[in-house]
Write a protein that holds these residues in place. Structure first.
Motif, PDB file in Angstrom:
ATOM      1  N   ARG A 110       3.882 -10.206 -21.962  1.00 36.18           N
ATOM      2  CA  ARG A 110       2.843  -9.405 -21.307  1.00 36.18           C
ATOM      3  C   ARG A 110       1.719  -9.097 -22.308  1.00 36.18           C
ATOM      4  N   LYS A 114      -2.091 -10.463 -22.193  1.00 34.47           N
ATOM      5  CA  LYS A 114      -3.181  -9.485 -22.175  1.00 34.47           C
ATOM      6  C   LYS A 114      -4.244  -9.854 -23.210  1.00 34.47           C
ATOM      7  N   SER A 128       0.353 -13.463 -15.149  1.00 34.54           N
ATOM      8  CA  SER A 128      -0.618 -12.811 -16.018  1.00 34.54           C
ATOM      9  C   SER A 128      -0.026 -11.511 -16.564  1.00 34.54           C
ATOM     10  N   ASP A 130      -0.754  -8.702 -15.698  1.00 32.42           N
ATOM     11  CA  ASP A 130      -0.603  -7.769 -14.583  1.00 32.42           C
ATOM     12  C   ASP A 130       0.549  -8.124 -13.643  1.00 32.42           C
ATOM     13  N   SER A 131       1.237  -9.229 -13.917  1.00 30.40           N
ATOM     14  CA  SER A 131       2.366  -9.640 -13.081  1.00 30.40           C
ATOM     15  C   SER A 131       3.535  -8.678 -13.265  1.00 30.40           C
TER      16      SER A 131
END
Length: 152
Positions: A110, A114, A128, A130-131
């Motif tokens: 993550r 980012k 991504s 945000d997943s």
């Protein structure tokens, strides 16, 4: 028939322009968003091999993530029992890499996404930063992650 390990070979532009540019800047001591040149002994030739990598600093630890999967540098690090050197300019930083188990990769992947999604997002199958944790965990096995420690 056995399944081939996940790996996405870099294209011509990456091999001949982007990697050379980043490696050149890094060899001059200019880090591009955390870039380093990874030097590791080749598993077949025994000769030093160099490739630019993105060094991720997270919660006081350093990590190398292979966005493309089980590529040459990953296999060389494994064969060298984790012994590698990170280069930035004339600075040589010997490190020992320990592979992170898939179950522990989610926060690392993550953070990596980012920071470098624009550069490496195409290699993460639509996942991504945000997943969900479950979505990141589902692709974790495709992306080797190594925790780095100073060499003794």
């Amino acid at each position: 028939m056995s399944e081939q390990p996940h790996y996405r070979r870099p294209g011509w532009f990456t091999r001949n322009v982007a990697n050379r540019l980043v490696a050149g800047l890094t060899s001059l001591g200019i880090s591009v968003m955390g870039s380093r040149v990874l030097e590791v002994r080749g598993r077949k030739s025994g000769l030093p091999r160099q490739v630019p990598v993105n060094l991720l600093s997270l919660d006081g630890s350093e990590y190398l993530v292979s966005a493309r999967g089980n590529g040459e540098w990953v296999r060389n690090v494994r064969a060298a029992d984790g012994a590698l050197v990170l280069l930035l300019g004339k600075r040589r930083q010997p490190r020992v890499a320990t592979e992170v188990p898939d179950v522990d990769k989610v926060p690392i992947l993550r953070a990596y996404l980012k920071r470098w999604k624009a550069e490496v997002g195409a290699f993460f199958d639509g996942v991504s930063a945000d997943s969900t944790d479950e979505q990141i965990a589902a692709i974790a096995a495709k992306h080797p992650v190594f925790l780095l420690a100073p060499a003794a």
